[in-house]
Enzyme design. Sequence first.
Site, short mmCIF file in Angstrom:
data_model
loop_
_atom_site.label_atom_id
_atom_site.label_comp_id
_atom_site.label_asym_id
_atom_site.label_seq_id
_atom_site.Cartn_x
_atom_site.Cartn_y
_atom_site.Cartn_z
N HIS A 184 -5.60 4.56 -4.48
CA HIS A 184 -6.46 4.21 -3.39
C HIS A 184 -7.55 5.30 -3.35
O HIS A 184 -7.32 6.48 -3.64
CB HIS A 184 -5.85 4.52 -1.98
CG HIS A 184 -6.64 3.59 -0.95
ND1 HIS A 184 -7.49 4.70 -0.30
CD2 HIS A 184 -6.41 2.74 -0.27
CE1 HIS A 184 -7.99 3.49 0.65
NE2 HIS A 184 -7.36 2.69 0.65
N ASN A 223 -2.65 -1.78 4.65
CA ASN A 223 -2.43 -0.53 4.29
C ASN A 223 -2.47 0.44 5.55
O ASN A 223 -3.70 0.44 6.05
CB ASN A 223 -3.35 0.17 3.36
CG ASN A 223 -3.45 1.72 3.06
OD1 ASN A 223 -2.67 2.21 3.56
ND2 ASN A 223 -4.52 2.13 2.19
N LYS A 243 -2.11 3.39 6.32
CA LYS A 243 -2.83 4.83 6.08
C LYS A 243 -1.80 5.69 6.95
O LYS A 243 -0.92 5.70 7.25
CB LYS A 243 -4.22 4.96 6.36
CG LYS A 243 -4.88 3.81 5.48
CD LYS A 243 -6.44 4.01 5.54
CE LYS A 243 -7.26 2.83 4.94
NZ LYS A 243 -8.69 2.93 4.83
N SER A 255 -13.30 -3.76 4.53
CA SER A 255 -13.46 -4.30 5.60
C SER A 255 -13.36 -5.68 5.80
O SER A 255 -14.19 -6.76 6.07
CB SER A 255 -15.18 -4.01 5.93
OG SER A 255 -15.29 -2.66 5.99
N GLY A 290 -13.62 0.69 5.42
CA GLY A 290 -13.75 1.26 6.78
C GLY A 290 -14.84 1.43 7.22
O GLY A 290 -15.10 2.19 8.09
N GLU A 333 -9.05 7.00 -1.15
CA GLU A 333 -9.02 8.20 -0.57
C GLU A 333 -7.88 9.21 -0.93
O GLU A 333 -8.19 10.39 -0.83
CB GLU A 333 -8.38 7.56 0.97
CG GLU A 333 -9.30 7.02 1.76
CD GLU A 333 -8.71 6.07 2.91
OE1 GLU A 333 -7.71 5.82 2.99
OE2 GLU A 333 -9.65 5.14 3.34
N GLU A 377 -11.53 -2.47 -4.85
CA GLU A 377 -11.88 -1.76 -3.29
C GLU A 377 -13.08 -1.17 -3.65
O GLU A 377 -13.30 0.16 -3.79
CB GLU A 377 -11.03 -1.06 -2.63
CG GLU A 377 -9.56 -1.75 -2.53
CD GLU A 377 -8.91 -1.21 -1.46
OE1 GLU A 377 -8.71 -1.83 -0.44
OE2 GLU A 377 -8.43 0.18 -1.43
#
Length: 249
Positions: free
Chosen positions: A94, A9, A11, A212, A172, A96, A166
């Site tokens: 996702h 991904n 992003k 990660s 991240g 985010e 996730e």
Amino acid sequence: MRKQIVAGNWKMNNDLAQTEALLTDLKKLEQTSGAEVMVAPTFTNLYHAFESLKNSSIEVIAQNMHFADKGAYTGEISAGMLKSIGIKTVILGHSERREYFNETDETLSKKVDTALANDMRVIFCFGEQLHDRKSGNHETVVEQQIKNALFHLEASSFQNIVLAYEPVWAIGTGETASPEQAQDMHAFIRASLAKQYGNDVADATTILYGGSCKPGNAKELFSKPDVDGGLIGGASLVAEDFFAIVNAF
Ligand code: PEP
């Protein structure tokens, strides 16, 4: 046997020249594992990436889409638009998107329906926040996210659903779920699927881990029986790192 998948991904990273450079690097690398490999560039570079990787084994996928077929949704992209440039898989849910763009289980459920109605494959993301894990609520939260967005589907729809667990606290942050934490959650998710749809669907559904995942920890994560691959953020921006993960099976 269920599919093993490693999806990158990208992003909101990489302009056209940077995308071109990363695609060139990716094409030089040799895949030694049997995993399906996918990359998700930003919308402006999707068509270019699709054309560039057309004759490779790497699938180009989208990071998001809207649930409506068309209309007054400024700034949005439809399933039909993605399909018209050859894209067949979309990442939905996702963290985010959930956090910064207020995507809810309800919106995501509609997006999943639209993607499936357009014969697209969905990589459906979900995962608990740190406070959920600290309070021991992580399984309840995750089960609720899956139920709310997916459990209205027919069993046959799961042929086009890939799940991506996730944990938000690992995305991240450099902090990875331990292989045991990932395995425990993946086994729990598979058991929820089995309860709702039976063992055949549960056994056939690919469940990815994201958060990660790096060349240094991928092998151990992927060695767990219910971890079928990874959704990779940061490490997917460096071709050699991404392929080290792809080849970690
Ligand atoms: C992600 O955003 O899906 C992700 C897993 O990111 P990272 O690998 O950078 O934690």
